[in-house]
Design a protein around this motif. Structure first.
Motif, PDB file in Angstrom:
ATOM      1  N   LEU A  30      -1.220  12.358   3.418  1.00 31.93           N
ATOM      2  CA  LEU A  30      -2.539  12.413   2.808  1.00 31.93           C
ATOM      3  C   LEU A  30      -2.665  13.625   1.884  1.00 31.93           C
ATOM      4  O   LEU A  30      -2.109  14.685   2.159  1.00 31.93           O
ATOM      5  CB  LEU A  30      -3.624  12.507   3.888  1.00 31.93           C
ATOM      6  N   ASP A  31      -3.415  13.455   0.787  1.00 30.34           N
ATOM      7  CA  ASP A  31      -3.716  14.596  -0.063  1.00 30.34           C
ATOM      8  C   ASP A  31      -4.851  15.393   0.582  1.00 30.34           C
ATOM      9  O   ASP A  31      -5.368  15.031   1.655  1.00 30.34           O
ATOM     10  CB  ASP A  31      -4.079  14.147  -1.480  1.00 30.34           C
ATOM     11  N   LEU A  32      -5.248  16.495  -0.061  1.00 27.71           N
ATOM     12  CA  LEU A  32      -6.257  17.369   0.538  1.00 27.71           C
ATOM     13  C   LEU A  32      -7.581  16.641   0.781  1.00 27.71           C
ATOM     14  O   LEU A  32      -8.232  16.824   1.812  1.00 27.71           O
ATOM     15  CB  LEU A  32      -6.482  18.594  -0.352  1.00 27.71           C
ATOM     16  N   CYS A  83       0.838  -1.202   0.000  1.00 29.49           N
ATOM     17  CA  CYS A  83       0.000   0.000   0.000  1.00 29.49           C
ATOM     18  C   CYS A  83       0.874   1.254   0.000  1.00 29.49           C
ATOM     19  O   CYS A  83       2.024   1.229   0.438  1.00 29.49           O
ATOM     20  CB  CYS A  83      -0.899   0.011   1.228  1.00 29.49           C
ATOM     21  N   SER A  84       0.301   2.346  -0.465  1.00 28.54           N
ATOM     22  CA  SER A  84       1.016   3.620  -0.436  1.00 28.54           C
ATOM     23  C   SER A  84       1.090   4.138   1.001  1.00 28.54           C
ATOM     24  O   SER A  84       0.385   3.653   1.900  1.00 28.54           O
ATOM     25  CB  SER A  84       0.309   4.642  -1.318  1.00 28.54           C
ATOM     26  N   LEU A  85       1.927   5.147   1.215  1.00 31.66           N
ATOM     27  CA  LEU A  85       2.042   5.737   2.550  1.00 31.66           C
ATOM     28  C   LEU A  85       0.699   6.314   3.007  1.00 31.66           C
ATOM     29  O   LEU A  85       0.307   6.155   4.163  1.00 31.66           O
ATOM     30  CB  LEU A  85       3.110   6.841   2.540  1.00 31.66           C
ATOM     31  N   GLY A  86      -0.007   6.968   2.091  1.00 31.92           N
ATOM     32  CA  GLY A  86      -1.305   7.527   2.438  1.00 31.92           C
ATOM     33  C   GLY A  86      -2.311   6.462   2.788  1.00 31.92           C
ATOM     34  O   GLY A  86      -3.112   6.631   3.725  1.00 31.92           O
ATOM     35  N   GLN A  87      -2.305   5.353   2.058  1.00 35.22           N
ATOM     36  CA  GLN A  87      -3.227   4.258   2.351  1.00 35.22           C
ATOM     37  C   GLN A  87      -2.912   3.627   3.699  1.00 35.22           C
ATOM     38  O   GLN A  87      -3.826   3.282   4.453  1.00 35.22           O
ATOM     39  CB  GLN A  87      -3.159   3.219   1.239  1.00 35.22           C
TER      40      GLN A  87
END
Length: 201
Positions: free
Chosen positions: A145-147, A115-119
């Protein structure tokens, strides 16, 4: 209520907390801010019990707590779904609902390393929210996380407050400050308290 009295903590010659006191009413949303290295994470860890290298009193009155760590603490040898199953008293029905809200459906049977860092960050927030804890401690929950992701996670934390949970967020991101009941600034070994905002819709 979370009660902190005469908290003193040093790292060598660095004074992190110099005889500081703080009371947090039940059901509050609290933002903890300050420069990097000022003691935001340390304060959360003292409340949670991960750091007991202090003098003074930190009392949570036996409340059940859940912690979103700044570093990824998912077990790499287990799938994301299996990580959630490790949570004591986990509400798996709630997990299914929040999985959709956080757009994690396709990641549940993957390993954290896939998984990505954000996930992974969203997964740690999800794990915290299904624990049915009375107190939620979130250390930089908006990292990676993005906006859109930040807004989703922020709204979920606000939802917990509205359900009567005590939510304490340590972050450089100030988007929740205007929605907080209490704003705490850590600076030069002191805990400074701002006025109650009471800006809930």
């Amino acid at each position: 209520m979370i009660r902190i009295e005469n908290l003193c903590l040093n790292y060598g010659k660095q004074v992190v907390f110099n005889n500081q006191s703080l009371s947090i009413p039940d059901g509050s949303l609290v933002m903890v801010t300050g420069e990097s290295g000022c003691g935001k994470t340390t304060l959360l860890k003292c409340i949670y019990g991960l750091n007991r290298n202090y003098q003074g009193i930190v009392d949570v009155a036996g409340a059940k707590m859940s912690f979103v760590n700044q570093q990824c603490t998912l077990a790499n040898s287990l799938t994301c779904r299996q990580n959630l199953c490790l949570v004591a008293g986990a509400d798996m029905k709630k997990a299914e609902e929040l999985t959709e809200v956080l757009e994690l459906g396709q990641q549940m049977d993957k390993y954290p390393g896939e998984c990505s860092l954000g996930q992974r960050q969203k997964m740690m927030v999800l794990r915290c929210l299904i624990s049915n804890a009375d107190i939620i401690l979130a250390d930089e929950p908006f990292s990676h996380l993005d906006l859109a992701g930040m807004k989703t996670v922020g709204n979920l934390l606000i939802d917990q407050k509205q359900l009567g949970k005590t939510v304490i967020v340590a972050s450089h991101e100030d988007s929740l400050c205007k929605r907080a009941d209490l704003s705490v600034l850590i600076k030069n070994g002191c805990i400074e308290i701002a006025e109650l905002q009471s800006n809930y819709c």
